[in-house]
Write a protein that holds these residues in place. Structure first.
Motif, mmCIF file in Angstrom:
data_model
loop_
_atom_site.group_PDB
_atom_site.id
_atom_site.type_symbol
_atom_site.label_atom_id
_atom_site.label_comp_id
_atom_site.label_asym_id
_atom_site.label_seq_id
_atom_site.Cartn_x
_atom_site.Cartn_y
_atom_site.Cartn_z
ATOM 1 N N ALA A 218 10.055 3.458 -11.088
ATOM 2 C CA ALA A 218 9.293 2.849 -12.166
ATOM 3 C C ALA A 218 7.832 2.680 -12.081
ATOM 4 N N LEU A 219 7.260 2.817 -11.039
ATOM 5 C CA LEU A 219 5.870 2.928 -10.573
ATOM 6 C C LEU A 219 5.193 4.237 -10.725
ATOM 7 N N LEU B 184 1.016 -1.279 0.024
ATOM 8 C CA LEU B 184 -0.049 -0.002 -0.016
ATOM 9 C C LEU B 184 0.935 1.181 0.228
ATOM 10 N N ARG B 185 2.074 1.278 0.823
ATOM 11 C CA ARG B 185 2.877 2.469 0.771
ATOM 12 C C ARG B 185 3.655 2.521 -0.599
ATOM 13 N N LEU B 186 3.889 1.551 -1.272
ATOM 14 C CA LEU B 186 4.454 1.603 -2.706
ATOM 15 C C LEU B 186 3.597 2.312 -3.626
ATOM 16 N N VAL B 187 2.152 1.749 -3.536
ATOM 17 C CA VAL B 187 1.300 2.318 -4.268
ATOM 18 C C VAL B 187 0.710 3.619 -4.119
ATOM 19 N N GLY B 188 0.584 4.028 -2.948
ATOM 20 C CA GLY B 188 0.285 5.396 -2.390
ATOM 21 C C GLY B 188 1.246 6.382 -2.823
ATOM 22 N N THR B 189 2.360 5.985 -2.499
ATOM 23 C CA THR B 189 3.628 6.852 -2.612
ATOM 24 C C THR B 189 3.682 7.272 -4.276
ATOM 25 N N VAL C 100 -5.211 1.064 -9.953
ATOM 26 C CA VAL C 100 -5.442 -0.235 -10.470
ATOM 27 C C VAL C 100 -4.072 -1.032 -11.182
ATOM 28 N N LEU C 101 -3.655 0.150 -11.969
ATOM 29 C CA LEU C 101 -2.495 -0.385 -12.685
ATOM 30 C C LEU C 101 -1.118 -0.593 -11.741
ATOM 31 N N LEU C 102 -1.205 0.324 -10.674
ATOM 32 C CA LEU C 102 0.052 0.353 -9.683
ATOM 33 C C LEU C 102 -0.269 -0.910 -8.727
#
Length: 360
Positions: free
Chosen positions: A234-235, A154-159, A294-296
């Motif tokens: 990359a994200l 969740l941290r990776l996606v949110g950041t 959704v992609l992330l």
């Protein structure tokens, strides 16, 4: 569903990695499951109630049988034995779920009934009925580690989503009235998204490592060629396209008459942007954020290959050891998370669109 009632239902293995023995349903339960599977087909032409009721009952029975059969399979087995769902259970539950969802969609005035089956399913889960299922056993053994990896995901996606928004929103505003800038921004972000995620992560290792070696302060701050920094880079690059595209579509879709009226009222360019264009563009911009989210969630799973953590840790650990239960422990929560985020943001889009429509 009908085929699933007769296929193997449980796979009993002496441990997580060893091959197992496929076990089918007892004859009585198989006949009952098959009868419920046939109920929508036989009577669905008469009333939609039968379609939904048959599908909901099939789904509830399938979940109950999964817990019942896994418990029975492990009776008298050593502690390391595992009982997982086999092809019959997956096929039966998938068919029943699709039938229940389809019946609910075709029955708009009672669409909420499509989720009533969650009540008995939740009751079975709370009662510990699935405690012998191998996926639940693996989840209990991982415990706090799984929660930690979920939080990291969740941290990776949110950041990354926040960074992409900070970069993509100014690009969309800049390019809204400049076709060349918009084409360049969309072309660059589209080109970045065509790169495979694993290849992009690999390409970032060398330059980020060189940058960390050249600037000791960045290395002290945690920059390196592996881990979180290249994963976030990359994200963020992957999320730029939907964010920029959504912003451009929203801003360029504001009617010219509305802008002329705002200009006639004496609004400056900045005032027109924040008071007129931005509110009207918000639903489409949120659509871009929804697509990026959704992609992330999916791409973030690949980041585990370079030590960034997340739910992908269990997916790749399961692939390396041929342990399907570990794969499910990472893949299923990621899929549910993506579905939940998509549904929540889609509802927010619809609510904002309806509110702006009433205001207009």
């Amino acid at each position: 569903m009908l085929v699933g009632a007769w296929l193997p239902w449980v796979l009993l293995r002496p441990n997580r990695l060893a091959p197992g023995e496929a076990l089918g349903l007892p004859l009585g339960w198989a006949l009952l499951a098959a009868a419920l599977a046939l109920l929508p087909a036989l009577f669905g032409h008469a009333r939609r109630t039968w379609v939904w009721a048959g599908a909901a009952l099939s789904l509830t029975l399938g979940l109950w049988l999964l817990g019942q059969q896994t418990q029975g399979a492990l009776a008298g087995q050593p502690p390391f034995a595992r009982a997982s769902a086999s092809s019959g259970a997956w096929l039966y539950l998938l068919g029943a779920g699709i039938a229940a969802f389809g019946a609910a969609q075709a029955w708009p005035q009672r669409r909420g009934l499509g989720w009533v089956w969650l009540l008995p399913a939740g009751g079975l889960a709370v009662a510990g009925h699935f405690g012998a299922w191998s996926v639940v056993v693996e989840a209990q053994s991982e415990g706090a580690r799984w929660v930690q990896e979920l939080g990291q995901h969740l941290r990776l996606v949110g950041t990354a989503l926040g960074l992409a928004t900070l970069l993509g929103t100014p690009l969309a505003v800049w390019g809204a009235g400049r076709p060349r800038v918009a084409a360049a921004a969309l072309g660059l972000s589209s080109g970045l998204q065509t790169l495979p995620s694993l290849a992009l992560l690999g390409l970032l290792i060398a330059p980020l490592s060189a940058l960390a070696d050249a600037v000791p302060a960045l290395r002290a701050a945690g920059l390196s060629g592996i881990g979180v920094p290249p994963a976030l880079t990359a994200l963020t690059l992957y999320a730029l396209l939907p964010v920029v595209r959504g912003g451009l579509l929203g801003l360029q879709g504001v009617p010219a008459g509305v802008l002329d009226a705002a200009r006639g009222m004496g609004m400056t360019q900045v005032q027109r942007l924040w008071r007129v264009q931005a509110p009207l563009a918000l639903p489409l911009w949120l659509g871009g954020l929804r697509q990026a989210s959704v992609l992330l969630i999916g791409v973030a799973a690949v980041a585990a290959l370079i030590g960034a953590g997340g739910l992908g840790t269990y997916i790749f650990k399961g692939l390396q050891s041929a342990a399907s239960d570990l794969i499910l422990l990472g893949a299923v929560p990621a899929a549910l998370l993506a579905i939940g985020v998509d549904a929540g943001l889609r509802r927010l889009e619809g609510w904002l669109g309806a509110r702006l429509g009433r205001a207009g």
